[in-house]
Design a protein around this motif. Sequence first.
Motif, PDB file in Angstrom:
ATOM      1  N   GLU A 208      29.006  42.192  37.358  1.00  0.00           N
ATOM      2  CA  GLU A 208      28.269  41.208  38.142  1.00  0.00           C
ATOM      3  C   GLU A 208      28.691  39.788  37.785  1.00  0.00           C
ATOM      4  OE1 GLU A 208      26.194  41.523  40.760  1.00  0.00           O
ATOM      5  OE2 GLU A 208      26.878  43.621  40.681  1.00  0.00           O
ATOM      6  N   GLU A 209      28.898  39.549  36.484  1.00  0.00           N
ATOM      7  CA  GLU A 209      29.332  38.219  36.051  1.00  0.00           C
ATOM      8  C   GLU A 209      30.733  37.923  36.570  1.00  0.00           C
ATOM      9  OE1 GLU A 209      28.867  37.902  31.837  1.00  0.00           O
ATOM     10  OE2 GLU A 209      26.701  38.178  31.906  1.00  0.00           O
ATOM     11  N   ARG A 210      31.579  38.937  36.598  1.00  0.00           N
ATOM     12  CA  ARG A 210      32.933  38.756  37.138  1.00  0.00           C
ATOM     13  C   ARG A 210      32.871  38.408  38.625  1.00  0.00           C
ATOM     14  NH1 ARG A 210      37.662  36.664  37.196  1.00  0.00           N
ATOM     15  NH2 ARG A 210      39.394  38.022  37.761  1.00  0.00           N
ATOM     16  N   LYS A 211      31.983  39.074  39.354  1.00  0.00           N
ATOM     17  CA  LYS A 211      31.846  38.814  40.786  1.00  0.00           C
ATOM     18  C   LYS A 211      31.349  37.396  41.047  1.00  0.00           C
ATOM     19  CE  LYS A 211      30.968  43.591  42.248  1.00  0.00           C
ATOM     20  NZ  LYS A 211      29.941  44.535  42.763  1.00  0.00           N
ATOM     21  N   ARG A 212      30.576  36.855  40.075  1.00  0.00           N
ATOM     22  CA  ARG A 212      30.080  35.484  40.235  1.00  0.00           C
ATOM     23  C   ARG A 212      31.149  34.444  39.917  1.00  0.00           C
ATOM     24  NH1 ARG A 212      25.247  37.534  37.809  1.00  0.00           N
ATOM     25  NH2 ARG A 212      25.836  36.635  35.791  1.00  0.00           N
ATOM     26  N   GLY A 213      32.328  34.917  39.474  1.00  0.00           N
ATOM     27  CA  GLY A 213      33.439  34.000  39.246  1.00  0.00           C
ATOM     28  C   GLY A 213      33.744  33.683  37.799  1.00  0.00           C
ATOM     29  N   GLY A 240      35.890  44.689  36.115  1.00  0.00           N
ATOM     30  CA  GLY A 240      36.586  43.699  36.931  1.00  0.00           C
ATOM     31  C   GLY A 240      37.572  42.831  36.182  1.00  0.00           C
ATOM     32  N   TYR A 241      37.753  43.116  34.892  1.00  0.00           N
ATOM     33  CA  TYR A 241      38.717  42.378  34.072  1.00  0.00           C
ATOM     34  C   TYR A 241      39.769  43.335  33.515  1.00  0.00           C
ATOM     35  CZ  TYR A 241      35.049  38.734  33.517  1.00  0.00           C
ATOM     36  OH  TYR A 241      34.096  37.775  33.712  1.00  0.00           O
ATOM     37  N   GLU A 242      40.970  42.823  33.339  1.00  0.00           N
ATOM     38  CA  GLU A 242      41.953  43.515  32.516  1.00  0.00           C
ATOM     39  C   GLU A 242      41.491  43.364  31.064  1.00  0.00           C
ATOM     40  OE1 GLU A 242      46.782  43.352  31.668  1.00  0.00           O
ATOM     41  OE2 GLU A 242      45.858  42.000  33.121  1.00  0.00           O
TER      42      GLU A 242
END
Length: 319
Positions: A208-213, A240-242
Amino acid sequence: MKTIGVLTSGGDSPGMNAAIRAVVRYGVRNGLKVFGIERGYCGLIDGAIKELNFASVAGIMEKGGTILRTSRCGEFFTREGREKAANQLAKFGIEGLVVIGGEGSLTGSVTFHKEFGVPVIGVPGTIDNDIAHTDMCIGVDTCLNTVVDAIQKLKDTATSHERAFIVEVMGRESGYIALMSAIATGAEAAIIPEVPIDFDQLAERLLEERKRGKLNCIVVVAEGAGKAEEVARKISNKIGYETRISILGHIQRGGSPTAFDRLLATRMGVRAVQALLDGEKCATTVLKSGQITLIDTEEVISTKKKLDLSLYEMCMTLS
């Protein structure tokens, strides 16, 4: 009392040299002969003992590690080994000991005192900060600064490449290093032995934090809560991260001690010698509300130090 000995035992921690210096110089100033015992309890058994003076400890305060060196001594766990140690003390005329180390070292000091009546004052030196009744142990502050510096450097790379880093720090039974360094660096999570972790929930939150940018992700894990590879395996491809792994290892033990650790070690070293001169038999120096005082060592080792879990809640809330 005319003659004392000082040793460092177990894992080394930054500031041990400052404590040795304080014991030697304060002891000499008070008319004592002070002997340094090399390689902890092993050196005590083997008779690796030498007299120290002002010159012997000149310039050591700023050095990491311990000039007396250290070890973990299996032989001292036996009655025969402890008897050898007592004989060495008698041979050198040593009437009291200052033992600088962690829980195992303090436990050994209690057994030794009970069996042979040797006065022993403990000085808590361990980066885990897991000794009861003291707010801080020697080496903790330096260790945390080392870990924080490493994590901040990793965050630069993590942001540049938009990656997650799983950072493994020391702490087999205590999550203190992981939790405090996570708070100090704004890490996304701390994984510690004291709190079970739901990896699915963690992965969902990080996604979710990744989706928020958010451009980077740092998860700090204490070695006792699971290896970095295991953590990475459970959350990789879900957040959502490598993902990359960084194991800080024994770098956390080394380095020049901070001003806080130098001051703490000096104050504790002086208090330990005062305790022997005052006739104390088996106590440990502790930091309580800014003051250095004494607690019976048997009480120290029989009490489990608990991590303040409100700090864990704060860490996870702010991340």
